[in-house]
Design a protein around this motif. Sequence first.
Motif, PDB file in Angstrom:
ATOM      1  N   TRP A  18       0.829  -1.202   0.000  1.00 44.50           N
ATOM      2  CA  TRP A  18       0.000   0.000   0.000  1.00 44.50           C
ATOM      3  C   TRP A  18       0.868   1.259   0.000  1.00 44.50           C
ATOM      4  O   TRP A  18       0.524   2.260  -0.647  1.00 44.50           O
ATOM      5  CB  TRP A  18      -0.959   0.014   1.187  1.00 44.50           C
ATOM      6  CG  TRP A  18      -0.319   0.230   2.530  1.00 44.50           C
ATOM      7  CD1 TRP A  18       0.073  -0.725   3.417  1.00 44.50           C
ATOM      8  CD2 TRP A  18       0.008   1.490   3.125  1.00 44.50           C
ATOM      9  NE1 TRP A  18       0.633  -0.146   4.528  1.00 44.50           N
ATOM     10  CE2 TRP A  18       0.601   1.210   4.380  1.00 44.50           C
ATOM     11  CE3 TRP A  18      -0.147   2.819   2.735  1.00 44.50           C
ATOM     12  CZ2 TRP A  18       1.054   2.213   5.234  1.00 44.50           C
ATOM     13  CZ3 TRP A  18       0.298   3.825   3.593  1.00 44.50           C
ATOM     14  CH2 TRP A  18       0.883   3.523   4.821  1.00 44.50           C
ATOM     15  N   ARG A  21       2.209   1.829  -3.408  1.00 41.69           N
ATOM     16  CA  ARG A  21       1.164   2.377  -4.286  1.00 41.69           C
ATOM     17  C   ARG A  21       0.989   3.874  -4.066  1.00 41.69           C
ATOM     18  O   ARG A  21       0.744   4.631  -5.018  1.00 41.69           O
ATOM     19  CB  ARG A  21      -0.164   1.659  -4.028  1.00 41.69           C
ATOM     20  CG  ARG A  21      -0.201   0.229  -4.518  1.00 41.69           C
ATOM     21  CD  ARG A  21      -1.476  -0.457  -4.061  1.00 41.69           C
ATOM     22  NE  ARG A  21      -1.460  -1.876  -4.352  1.00 41.69           N
ATOM     23  CZ  ARG A  21      -2.197  -2.770  -3.719  1.00 41.69           C
ATOM     24  NH1 ARG A  21      -3.024  -2.362  -2.756  1.00 41.69           N
ATOM     25  NH2 ARG A  21      -2.138  -4.041  -4.025  1.00 41.69           N
ATOM     26  N   CYS A  22       1.086   4.307  -2.808  1.00 41.81           N
ATOM     27  CA  CYS A  22       0.985   5.736  -2.521  1.00 41.81           C
ATOM     28  C   CYS A  22       2.090   6.500  -3.238  1.00 41.81           C
ATOM     29  O   CYS A  22       1.838   7.504  -3.926  1.00 41.81           O
ATOM     30  CB  CYS A  22       1.074   5.985  -1.011  1.00 41.81           C
ATOM     31  SG  CYS A  22      -0.381   5.507  -0.080  1.00 41.81           S
ATOM     32  N   SER A  25       1.554   6.571  -6.922  1.00 42.72           N
ATOM     33  CA  SER A  25       0.457   7.452  -7.341  1.00 42.72           C
ATOM     34  C   SER A  25       0.936   8.888  -7.476  1.00 42.72           C
ATOM     35  O   SER A  25       0.490   9.625  -8.365  1.00 42.72           O
ATOM     36  CB  SER A  25      -0.714   7.366  -6.347  1.00 42.72           C
ATOM     37  OG  SER A  25      -0.446   8.070  -5.139  1.00 42.72           O
ATOM     38  N   ASP A  89       2.904   8.759   2.679  1.00 42.68           N
ATOM     39  CA  ASP A  89       1.658   8.008   2.808  1.00 42.68           C
ATOM     40  C   ASP A  89       0.461   8.778   2.263  1.00 42.68           C
ATOM     41  O   ASP A  89      -0.682   8.551   2.671  1.00 42.68           O
ATOM     42  CB  ASP A  89       1.402   7.575   4.257  1.00 42.68           C
ATOM     43  CG  ASP A  89       1.469   8.720   5.258  1.00 42.68           C
ATOM     44  OD1 ASP A  89       1.882   9.826   4.864  1.00 42.68           O
ATOM     45  OD2 ASP A  89       1.107   8.513   6.432  1.00 42.68           O
ATOM     46  N   TRP A  91      -1.971   9.309  -0.814  1.00 47.70           N
ATOM     47  CA  TRP A  91      -2.467   8.529  -1.945  1.00 47.70           C
ATOM     48  C   TRP A  91      -3.316   9.432  -2.838  1.00 47.70           C
ATOM     49  O   TRP A  91      -4.322   9.978  -2.393  1.00 47.70           O
ATOM     50  CB  TRP A  91      -3.298   7.352  -1.430  1.00 47.70           C
ATOM     51  CG  TRP A  91      -3.862   6.444  -2.486  1.00 47.70           C
ATOM     52  CD1 TRP A  91      -3.220   5.949  -3.580  1.00 47.70           C
ATOM     53  CD2 TRP A  91      -5.190   5.894  -2.519  1.00 47.70           C
ATOM     54  NE1 TRP A  91      -4.058   5.126  -4.290  1.00 47.70           N
ATOM     55  CE2 TRP A  91      -5.264   5.072  -3.665  1.00 47.70           C
ATOM     56  CE3 TRP A  91      -6.299   6.011  -1.686  1.00 47.70           C
ATOM     57  CZ2 TRP A  91      -6.424   4.376  -3.997  1.00 47.70           C
ATOM     58  CZ3 TRP A  91      -7.451   5.323  -2.015  1.00 47.70           C
ATOM     59  CH2 TRP A  91      -7.512   4.514  -3.159  1.00 47.70           C
ATOM     60  N   PHE A  93      -5.837   9.380  -5.505  1.00 51.37           N
ATOM     61  CA  PHE A  93      -6.765   8.426  -6.120  1.00 51.37           C
ATOM     62  C   PHE A  93      -7.631   9.069  -7.195  1.00 51.37           C
ATOM     63  O   PHE A  93      -8.335   8.369  -7.925  1.00 51.37           O
ATOM     64  CB  PHE A  93      -7.652   7.770  -5.051  1.00 51.37           C
ATOM     65  CG  PHE A  93      -8.402   8.752  -4.193  1.00 51.37           C
ATOM     66  CD1 PHE A  93      -9.648   9.211  -4.571  1.00 51.37           C
ATOM     67  CD2 PHE A  93      -7.841   9.218  -3.014  1.00 51.37           C
ATOM     68  CE1 PHE A  93     -10.339  10.111  -3.786  1.00 51.37           C
ATOM     69  CE2 PHE A  93      -8.525  10.115  -2.209  1.00 51.37           C
ATOM     70  CZ  PHE A  93      -9.777  10.574  -2.597  1.00 51.37           C
ATOM     71  N   LEU A 218      -2.972   8.772   4.366  1.00 53.53           N
ATOM     72  CA  LEU A 218      -3.561   7.559   4.922  1.00 53.53           C
ATOM     73  C   LEU A 218      -3.102   7.260   6.342  1.00 53.53           C
ATOM     74  O   LEU A 218      -3.414   6.199   6.881  1.00 53.53           O
ATOM     75  CB  LEU A 218      -3.269   6.361   4.005  1.00 53.53           C
ATOM     76  CG  LEU A 218      -3.795   6.479   2.573  1.00 53.53           C
ATOM     77  CD1 LEU A 218      -3.584   5.182   1.816  1.00 53.53           C
ATOM     78  CD2 LEU A 218      -5.253   6.898   2.544  1.00 53.53           C
ATOM     79  N   LEU A 233      -5.457  -0.957   4.321  1.00 53.03           N
ATOM     80  CA  LEU A 233      -4.854  -0.030   3.362  1.00 53.03           C
ATOM     81  C   LEU A 233      -4.511  -0.737   2.058  1.00 53.03           C
ATOM     82  O   LEU A 233      -4.527  -0.108   0.992  1.00 53.03           O
ATOM     83  CB  LEU A 233      -3.610   0.613   3.975  1.00 53.03           C
ATOM     84  CG  LEU A 233      -3.870   1.483   5.199  1.00 53.03           C
ATOM     85  CD1 LEU A 233      -2.567   2.081   5.733  1.00 53.03           C
ATOM     86  CD2 LEU A 233      -4.855   2.598   4.874  1.00 53.03           C
ATOM     87  N   THR A 237      -6.200   0.850  -1.359  1.00 53.19           N
ATOM     88  CA  THR A 237      -5.394   1.369  -2.483  1.00 53.19           C
ATOM     89  C   THR A 237      -5.402   0.459  -3.693  1.00 53.19           C
ATOM     90  O   THR A 237      -4.853   0.816  -4.732  1.00 53.19           O
ATOM     91  CB  THR A 237      -3.937   1.587  -2.033  1.00 53.19           C
ATOM     92  OG1 THR A 237      -3.408   0.357  -1.497  1.00 53.19           O
ATOM     93  CG2 THR A 237      -3.865   2.661  -0.952  1.00 53.19           C
ATOM     94  N   ASP A 238      -6.054  -0.705  -3.565  1.00 57.37           N
ATOM     95  CA  ASP A 238      -6.102  -1.645  -4.684  1.00 57.37           C
ATOM     96  C   ASP A 238      -7.047  -1.197  -5.788  1.00 57.37           C
ATOM     97  O   ASP A 238      -6.900  -1.604  -6.935  1.00 57.37           O
ATOM     98  CB  ASP A 238      -6.535  -3.030  -4.158  1.00 57.37           C
ATOM     99  CG  ASP A 238      -6.483  -4.096  -5.236  1.00 57.37           C
ATOM    100  OD1 ASP A 238      -5.403  -4.253  -5.852  1.00 57.37           O
ATOM    101  OD2 ASP A 238      -7.510  -4.763  -5.475  1.00 57.37           O
ATOM    102  N   PRO A 240      -8.608   2.433  -6.826  1.00 58.80           N
ATOM    103  CA  PRO A 240      -8.930   3.856  -6.693  1.00 58.80           C
ATOM    104  C   PRO A 240     -10.249   4.254  -7.343  1.00 58.80           C
ATOM    105  O   PRO A 240     -10.935   5.148  -6.852  1.00 58.80           O
ATOM    106  CB  PRO A 240      -7.735   4.561  -7.360  1.00 58.80           C
ATOM    107  CG  PRO A 240      -7.065   3.518  -8.189  1.00 58.80           C
ATOM    108  CD  PRO A 240      -7.320   2.214  -7.516  1.00 58.80           C
TER     109      PRO A 240
END
Length: 258
Positions: A18, A21-22, A25, A89, A91, A93, A218, A233, A237-238, A240
């Motif tokens: 997660w 991914r942040c 992004s 942290d 994200w 989206f 987050l 999380l 985040t999987d 958006p």
Amino acid sequence: MTVQVLQSHTPSANKAPWSARCLQSVRDWADRRGFRYRFLGDELFDLLDPAIRDRTQHQPVVASDLARLRWLSLTLDAGATCAVWLDADTWIFDPDRFVPPDTTAVGREIWIQREGSRWKRFTKVHNAALCAHPGNTLLPFYEDTARRLILANTAESVVPQFLGPKLLTALHTAAQLPVWEEAGVFSPAVIHGLLERTPQAVDLMLRNAASPPAAANLCASSVRRQELDASALERLTDDPQRIRDYLSGRHRRLQSRR
């Protein structure tokens, strides 16, 4: 317009999916908009003078809160027309709606939590997202105030939010700082509401908002304090698109009731 995006993360930290991914992004958002991107490791603290480093040696979060201001100032001095700081942290989206404001601004924090049978809503501002432009007066004032508070403090330690939401919210209460409304925060209660499609916490966060947030911090510290499971999380985040759709749908419902 030259926009420089800055982020930092402890190099030795174990990056959970997660968290990765942040970070991705933000990199994708910067690339998509043609912004420059710079990731800082321990060099984040290089611009702090010895007295500050000594006072904050056991509190890297507090040191980071001041160091980011130094880097934003340095970035503007080097010629950037806009400097953006986003915590690791954070994200993004909804990248299409996440646009740096045309003024120096701080992030928006609507913190929702449950106490017994009642929901509590706390409206604050935060420094997990900062946007700065040349010639602004907020950044040097914030930096000078933060530095003086560190040096004047005689306690062995301070709360991690000392120079972040606590100081900024106090300044905002007195002076009404410009706020980057789309740069929000998801509390654990809101994250669970988004995942479980239970609207109470989400609706409370969105109440009176002109639009939903497009990015959110987050609160990794909630995982460290075991207030939130990392698996939540991962799920959040999987997808958006799922989060965007739910937030916009809840926001439309609230708007229709006015």
